[in-house]
Design a protein around this motif. Structure first.
Motif, mmCIF file in Angstrom:
data_model
loop_
_atom_site.group_PDB
_atom_site.id
_atom_site.type_symbol
_atom_site.label_atom_id
_atom_site.label_comp_id
_atom_site.label_asym_id
_atom_site.label_seq_id
_atom_site.Cartn_x
_atom_site.Cartn_y
_atom_site.Cartn_z
ATOM 1 N N CYS A 20 37.818 54.915 39.554
ATOM 2 C CA CYS A 20 38.661 54.121 40.449
ATOM 3 C C CYS A 20 38.544 52.629 40.147
ATOM 4 O O CYS A 20 39.494 51.866 40.359
ATOM 5 C CB CYS A 20 38.282 54.389 41.898
ATOM 6 S SG CYS A 20 38.667 56.073 42.432
ATOM 7 N N LYS A 21 37.401 52.211 39.662
ATOM 8 C CA LYS A 21 37.193 50.797 39.296
ATOM 9 C C LYS A 21 38.228 50.346 38.271
ATOM 10 O O LYS A 21 38.789 49.244 38.353
ATOM 11 C CB LYS A 21 35.774 50.626 38.746
ATOM 12 C CG LYS A 21 35.345 49.206 38.401
ATOM 13 C CD LYS A 21 33.876 49.193 38.031
ATOM 14 C CE LYS A 21 33.361 47.807 37.725
ATOM 15 N NZ LYS A 21 33.708 47.377 36.365
ATOM 16 N N VAL A 22 38.512 51.236 37.312
ATOM 17 C CA VAL A 22 39.523 50.912 36.296
ATOM 18 C C VAL A 22 40.917 50.917 36.905
ATOM 19 O O VAL A 22 41.746 50.046 36.615
ATOM 20 C CB VAL A 22 39.438 51.925 35.130
ATOM 21 C CG1 VAL A 22 40.573 51.708 34.136
ATOM 22 C CG2 VAL A 22 38.089 51.816 34.438
ATOM 23 N N ARG A 23 41.165 51.886 37.798
ATOM 24 C CA ARG A 23 42.504 52.025 38.382
ATOM 25 C C ARG A 23 42.897 50.829 39.248
ATOM 26 O O ARG A 23 44.085 50.507 39.371
ATOM 27 C CB ARG A 23 42.578 53.311 39.214
ATOM 28 C CG ARG A 23 42.531 54.580 38.376
ATOM 29 C CD ARG A 23 42.504 55.806 39.266
ATOM 30 N NE ARG A 23 42.456 57.044 38.486
ATOM 31 C CZ ARG A 23 42.237 58.243 39.000
ATOM 32 N NH1 ARG A 23 42.028 58.360 40.324
ATOM 33 N NH2 ARG A 23 42.206 59.303 38.231
ATOM 34 N N VAL A 24 41.916 50.186 39.881
ATOM 35 C CA VAL A 24 42.232 49.034 40.744
ATOM 36 C C VAL A 24 41.997 47.717 40.005
ATOM 37 O O VAL A 24 41.895 46.654 40.634
ATOM 38 C CB VAL A 24 41.402 49.084 42.049
ATOM 39 C CG1 VAL A 24 41.741 50.325 42.847
ATOM 40 C CG2 VAL A 24 39.898 49.015 41.763
ATOM 41 N N TYR A 25 41.924 47.809 38.681
ATOM 42 C CA TYR A 25 41.799 46.614 37.833
ATOM 43 C C TYR A 25 40.572 45.774 38.206
ATOM 44 O O TYR A 25 40.634 44.543 38.304
ATOM 45 C CB TYR A 25 43.075 45.771 37.907
ATOM 46 C CG TYR A 25 44.304 46.534 37.504
ATOM 47 C CD1 TYR A 25 44.567 46.809 36.163
ATOM 48 C CD2 TYR A 25 45.180 47.014 38.469
ATOM 49 C CE1 TYR A 25 45.693 47.537 35.793
ATOM 50 C CE2 TYR A 25 46.310 47.740 38.103
ATOM 51 C CZ TYR A 25 46.557 48.015 36.762
ATOM 52 O OH TYR A 25 47.665 48.736 36.405
ATOM 53 N N ASN A 26 39.468 46.471 38.468
ATOM 54 C CA ASN A 26 38.166 45.842 38.700
ATOM 55 C C ASN A 26 38.156 44.945 39.943
ATOM 56 O O ASN A 26 37.438 43.953 40.000
ATOM 57 C CB ASN A 26 37.732 45.035 37.467
ATOM 58 C CG ASN A 26 36.229 44.837 37.410
ATOM 59 O OD1 ASN A 26 35.474 45.738 37.751
ATOM 60 N ND2 ASN A 26 35.795 43.641 37.007
ATOM 61 N N ARG A 27 38.989 45.316 40.934
ATOM 62 C CA ARG A 27 39.012 44.536 42.176
ATOM 63 C C ARG A 27 38.870 45.483 43.359
ATOM 64 O O ARG A 27 39.563 46.479 43.461
ATOM 65 C CB ARG A 27 40.306 43.738 42.272
ATOM 66 C CG ARG A 27 40.304 42.695 43.385
ATOM 67 C CD ARG A 27 41.417 41.685 43.189
ATOM 68 N NE ARG A 27 41.208 40.873 41.998
ATOM 69 C CZ ARG A 27 40.419 39.799 41.939
ATOM 70 N NH1 ARG A 27 39.762 39.401 43.016
ATOM 71 N NH2 ARG A 27 40.286 39.126 40.821
ATOM 72 N N CYS A 28 37.960 45.155 44.274
ATOM 73 C CA CYS A 28 37.665 46.014 45.406
ATOM 74 C C CYS A 28 38.907 46.208 46.274
ATOM 75 O O CYS A 28 39.515 45.222 46.716
ATOM 76 C CB CYS A 28 36.539 45.409 46.246
ATOM 77 S SG CYS A 28 36.174 46.363 47.746
ATOM 78 N N PRO A 29 39.318 47.463 46.529
ATOM 79 C CA PRO A 29 40.515 47.688 47.347
ATOM 80 C C PRO A 29 40.293 47.374 48.826
ATOM 81 O O PRO A 29 41.263 47.234 49.579
ATOM 82 C CB PRO A 29 40.791 49.189 47.149
ATOM 83 C CG PRO A 29 39.466 49.781 46.816
ATOM 84 C CD PRO A 29 38.721 48.731 46.048
ATOM 85 N N THR A 30 39.028 47.230 49.272
ATOM 86 C CA THR A 30 38.739 46.947 50.676
ATOM 87 C C THR A 30 38.786 45.456 50.982
ATOM 88 O O THR A 30 39.456 45.016 51.932
ATOM 89 C CB THR A 30 37.359 47.513 51.065
ATOM 90 O OG1 THR A 30 37.338 48.915 50.799
ATOM 91 C CG2 THR A 30 37.056 47.264 52.544
ATOM 92 N N CYS A 31 38.074 44.662 50.169
ATOM 93 C CA CYS A 31 37.994 43.223 50.462
ATOM 94 C C CYS A 31 38.638 42.351 49.387
ATOM 95 O O CYS A 31 38.632 41.121 49.505
ATOM 96 C CB CYS A 31 36.541 42.814 50.650
ATOM 97 S SG CYS A 31 35.534 42.996 49.153
ATOM 98 N N LYS A 32 39.164 42.998 48.343
ATOM 99 C CA LYS A 32 39.871 42.300 47.266
ATOM 100 C C LYS A 32 38.973 41.430 46.396
ATOM 101 O O LYS A 32 39.461 40.660 45.565
ATOM 102 C CB LYS A 32 41.029 41.424 47.804
ATOM 103 C CG LYS A 32 41.963 42.153 48.775
ATOM 104 C CD LYS A 32 42.552 43.401 48.169
ATOM 105 C CE LYS A 32 43.464 44.116 49.158
ATOM 106 N NZ LYS A 32 43.979 45.402 48.632
ATOM 107 N N GLN A 33 37.642 41.537 46.590
ATOM 108 C CA GLN A 33 36.728 40.794 45.733
ATOM 109 C C GLN A 33 36.584 41.482 44.384
ATOM 110 O O GLN A 33 36.767 42.689 44.259
ATOM 111 C CB GLN A 33 35.356 40.697 46.409
ATOM 112 C CG GLN A 33 35.339 39.878 47.679
ATOM 113 C CD GLN A 33 35.635 38.420 47.419
ATOM 114 O OE1 GLN A 33 35.073 37.812 46.496
ATOM 115 N NE2 GLN A 33 36.518 37.838 48.231
ATOM 116 N N GLU A 34 36.245 40.702 43.376
ATOM 117 C CA GLU A 34 36.055 41.273 42.044
ATOM 118 C C GLU A 34 34.819 42.167 42.035
ATOM 119 O O GLU A 34 33.783 41.824 42.609
ATOM 120 C CB GLU A 34 35.906 40.163 41.016
ATOM 121 C CG GLU A 34 35.808 40.693 39.589
ATOM 122 C CD GLU A 34 35.777 39.587 38.561
ATOM 123 O OE1 GLU A 34 35.625 39.907 37.363
ATOM 124 O OE2 GLU A 34 35.903 38.409 38.949
#
Length: 258
Positions: A20-34
Motif C-alpha cells: 500500500c505504501k507504493v500505491r499511495v505514492y509514499n504518503r500516509c492516507p490518514t494524515c497525508k504525511q510522507e
C-alpha cells in the motif's frame, strides 16, 4: 506469489504495509504525511503469529494457517468460488458449481443435457461474415460432473476459423481425470481432436487463445458443408471419457458412462 509484507510508520504513528505504501505514492492516507523507511517490527511479528481460518471456511475449507500462509493458500484454495463460465457476455456472477449450473440454466438459458456423448449441427447462412462470437454453450452432466461445450467463430490473425472445446466445471486436478474427443467431417473426410478438458478456473478467453481445442479453418469448414459453399453446415460429434488407474497393472483404463 504472496510474500511477507513489511510495515512502515509515518511521523504521526500510522502504519502501512509495503504494497500500500507504493500505491499511495509514499504518503500516509490518514494524515497525508510522507511515509519514511522506519519498519514497524512489532506489527510484523504480530501478523506472523496470527493463525486464521481460510476466507472460504463457509464454503467448506477446513484449513487454518499463519497469516502469510493463509494469503498464499487463498489464491489457490479449491473451495474458492468459481467465475461464471458463460462466454457470450462479461458475467460477474461467482459461486460454487451447483450455483453456477443453476445460473447458466436459469439466467443464460444454456441447454442442459445428460450423458457423455453429443451430436450437434451448426448452421450459418453467411459463413464469410465471421465475427468474434460464441455460437453455443451446452452443459453436459455425466460421471456425476458437469462439462461445458463451447463452439464459436473468431478471427485467427486474418483468417476466420471455427473452434470447439470442452471445459470441466471443477478444478484442474479433477479435470485431469477425464478426456474427450471431438469429430467434424463431410465429403468422406473428417478431423478429430482428442484432449483433456480445461478447468473453468481457466477463462474461456485463455482456453481459446491457447488454441487448446478443435480448430477448423473456414475453407475446410465449407468443404465439409458440401453444397455450393454459400452456407456453413458443420456436424460436430463427441464424447467424454473417464480415465481410471488400475493400481495392479499400473496403467490407465478409459471408460464411457452408462
Amino acid at each position: 506469489m504472496i510474500e511477507k509484507q513489511e510495515r512502515f510508520w509515518c511521523h504521526n504513528g500510522h502504519t502501512l504495509c509495503s504494497t500500500c505504501k507504493v500505491r499511495v505514492y509514499n504518503r500516509c492516507p490518514t494524515c497525508k504525511q510522507e511515509l519514511g523507511d522506519i519498519r514497524c517490527l512489532a506489527l510484523e511479528k504480530v501478523a506472523e503469529s496470527l493463525e486464521l481460518p481460510c476466507n472460504y471456511f463457509s464454503l467448506g475449507c477446513p484449513e487454518i494457517f499463519p497469516y502469510y500462509s493463509k494469503l498464499k493458500h487463498e489464491v489457490v484454495c479449491n473451495f474458492r468460488p468459481y467465475n461464471c463460465p458463460y462466454a457470450g457476455s462479461e458475467c460477474s456472477v461467482v459461486g460454487d458449481i451447483p450455483y453456477q449450473v443453476a445460473h447458466l440454466r436459469d439466467d443464460h438459458k444454456v441447454d442442459m443435457h445428460s450423458g457423455c456423448t453429443f451430436n450437434h449441427r451448426y448452421v450459418k447462412s453467411n459463413p464469410r461474415d465471421v465475427e468474434n462470437a460464441t455460437w453455443m454453450l451446452t452443459v453436459f452432466h455425466c460421471f456425476g460432473q458437469y462439462f461445458c461445450l463451447h463452439f464459436e467463430a473468431f478471427q485467427l490473425g486474418m483468417a476466420p476459423v471455427y473452434m470447439a472445446f470442452l471445459r470441466f466445471m471443477g478444478d484442474e486436478v479433477e479435470a485431469r481425470n477425464y478426456s474427450y474427443s471431438l469429430e467434424v467431417g463431410g465429403n468422406g473426410r473428417k478431423l478429430i481432436w482428442e484432449g483433456t478438458p480445461r478447468s473453468i478456473r481457466d477463462s474461456h478467453r485463455k482456453v481459446r487463445d491457447s488454441h487448446d481445442g478443435l480448430i477448423i479453418q473456414r475453407n475446410i469448414a465449407l468443404f465439409f458443408s458440401e453444397g455450393d459453399r454459400k452456407e456453413l453446415k458443420l456436424h460436430v460429434t463427441g464424447q467424454i471419457l473417464k480415465e481410471k488407474q488400475n493400481p495392479d497393472a499400473g496403467v490407465y483404463i478409459t471408460s464411457l458412462c452408462s
